[in-house]
Enzyme design. Sequence first.
Site, mmCIF file in Angstrom:
data_model
loop_
_atom_site.group_PDB
_atom_site.id
_atom_site.type_symbol
_atom_site.label_atom_id
_atom_site.label_comp_id
_atom_site.label_asym_id
_atom_site.label_seq_id
_atom_site.Cartn_x
_atom_site.Cartn_y
_atom_site.Cartn_z
ATOM 1 N N LYS A 25 -54.193 5.507 -37.066
ATOM 2 C CA LYS A 25 -54.229 4.770 -35.797
ATOM 3 C C LYS A 25 -55.392 5.227 -34.918
ATOM 4 C CE LYS A 25 -50.010 6.124 -34.703
ATOM 5 N NZ LYS A 25 -49.406 6.857 -35.830
ATOM 6 N N ARG B 225 -42.588 4.618 -29.239
ATOM 7 C CA ARG B 225 -42.049 5.274 -30.423
ATOM 8 C C ARG B 225 -40.524 5.252 -30.451
ATOM 9 N NH1 ARG B 225 -46.855 8.992 -31.438
ATOM 10 N NH2 ARG B 225 -46.416 9.964 -33.415
ATOM 11 N N ARG C 276 -55.996 17.003 -42.591
ATOM 12 C CA ARG C 276 -56.413 17.035 -41.188
ATOM 13 C C ARG C 276 -56.091 18.391 -40.583
ATOM 14 N NH1 ARG C 276 -53.976 12.486 -37.297
ATOM 15 N NH2 ARG C 276 -52.201 13.874 -37.121
ATOM 16 N N ARG D 168 -54.158 21.499 -35.232
ATOM 17 C CA ARG D 168 -52.849 21.068 -34.726
ATOM 18 C C ARG D 168 -51.738 21.766 -35.501
ATOM 19 N NH1 ARG D 168 -52.596 14.605 -34.108
ATOM 20 N NH2 ARG D 168 -50.399 15.177 -34.354
ATOM 21 N N ARG E 222 -41.622 15.055 -38.673
ATOM 22 C CA ARG E 222 -42.234 13.923 -37.962
ATOM 23 C C ARG E 222 -41.902 12.607 -38.654
ATOM 24 N NH1 ARG E 222 -47.895 16.368 -38.043
ATOM 25 N NH2 ARG E 222 -48.719 14.412 -37.220
HETATM 26 P P1 ADP Z 1 -49.196 11.462 -35.199
HETATM 27 O O1 ADP Z 1 -48.999 9.992 -35.036
HETATM 28 O O2 ADP Z 1 -50.269 11.779 -36.204
HETATM 29 O O3 ADP Z 1 -47.913 12.209 -35.454
HETATM 30 P P2 ADP Z 1 -49.729 11.814 -32.339
HETATM 31 O O4 ADP Z 1 -50.939 12.513 -31.873
HETATM 32 O O5 ADP Z 1 -49.605 10.358 -32.066
HETATM 33 O O6 ADP Z 1 -49.718 12.114 -33.891
HETATM 34 O O7 ADP Z 1 -48.405 12.528 -31.771
HETATM 35 C C1 ADP Z 1 -48.213 13.902 -31.894
HETATM 36 C C2 ADP Z 1 -46.897 14.317 -31.234
HETATM 37 O O8 ADP Z 1 -46.925 13.983 -29.831
HETATM 38 C C3 ADP Z 1 -45.632 13.657 -31.757
HETATM 39 O O9 ADP Z 1 -45.132 14.283 -32.925
HETATM 40 C C4 ADP Z 1 -44.698 13.810 -30.541
HETATM 41 O O10 ADP Z 1 -44.197 15.119 -30.429
HETATM 42 C C5 ADP Z 1 -45.632 13.603 -29.360
HETATM 43 N N1 ADP Z 1 -45.663 12.168 -28.956
HETATM 44 C C6 ADP Z 1 -46.739 11.338 -29.033
HETATM 45 N N2 ADP Z 1 -46.411 10.111 -28.596
HETATM 46 C C7 ADP Z 1 -45.090 10.152 -28.258
HETATM 47 C C8 ADP Z 1 -44.149 9.191 -27.776
HETATM 48 N N3 ADP Z 1 -44.496 7.932 -27.551
HETATM 49 N N4 ADP Z 1 -42.876 9.608 -27.533
HETATM 50 C C9 ADP Z 1 -42.503 10.859 -27.745
HETATM 51 N N5 ADP Z 1 -43.330 11.809 -28.223
HETATM 52 C C10 ADP Z 1 -44.612 11.478 -28.488
#
Ligand code: ADP
Length: 190
Positions: A14, A89, A128, A134, A146
Site C-alpha cells: 500500500k 482497519r 523489509r 520496525r 498482524r
Molecule cells: P502494515 O500495514 O505493514 O502492518 P502500517 O504501517 O499500516 O503497517 O501499520 C503498522 C501498525 O500501526 C499496525 O500494526 C497497528 O498497530 C498500527 N495501526 C496503523 N493503522 C491503524 C488503524 N487504522 N487502526 C489501528 N491501528 C493501526
Amino acid sequence: MKNIVLFGPPGAGKGTQADFLKTLYHLIHISTGDVFRNNIKGNTALGLLAKSYMDKGDLVPDKVTIDMLKDEVDKHPHAKGFIFDGFPRTSSQATALDNFLNAKGTPISAMIALEVPEQLLVERLLNRGLTSGRPDDQDEAKIRNRFNEYETKTAILVDYYSAQHKFIGINGVGSIEEITDRLRKAIDSL
Ligand code: ADP
C-alpha cells in the site's frame, strides 16, 4: 474529488503504491502507520500510547486512531482528495470515516484492495524488517499476529464497501510498475 481507501493486509504494498498514486493524481496520502511512527519518533503522548500496541502487532484502539485520522484530514482543507492507507482497519473506523466524509460532502470514491497470498506477504515483511528498523517486521510471531488482527477485524471491510458497490480488487503480485498500472486503470475508471 477522489477519496480512495487503499486496502490490503500488512505487506501488500500500500505504502509503495500510494507514493506513486499521490503524485499522479495530486492526492494527499495519509498513512496511519506513518503518522503513528512519526509520533513515536517525536516522543509524543500519542506515540507512547501507540507504541505499546504496535510493537506487539496489535491494532491501536479505535478512538485514538479515529481522532488522529480526522486531525490529519482537517490539516488539508484544500486537498483534491485523499489516499487512505492503513485506515479504516475496523468496522467502527469505516463507519466513522463515512460519517466524517459524508458530512463534508466528499464521500469515499472506492476501496481498492491489493490482493497478495500470505506466504509472499510474510517474505516481504521479513525482508523489509532487515532495513526498516520496525520491531513489528522483525519477528515472525508478530507478523502472524498482524495477519490475525487483519483476518479478525479488518478483512470484513471488503463486505462493508462491497455493499456500497465501492470495492475493487487488484492483483498485488507482479512488478511495482505493473501493479501501479493496474491501480491507474481502476482509478481512471472511477
Ligand atoms: P502494515 O500495514 O505493514 O502492518 P502500517 O504501517 O499500516 O503497517 O501499520 C503498522 C501498525 O500501526 C499496525 O500494526 C497497528 O498497530 C498500527 N495501526 C496503523 N493503522 C491503524 C488503524 N487504522 N487502526 C489501528 N491501528 C493501526
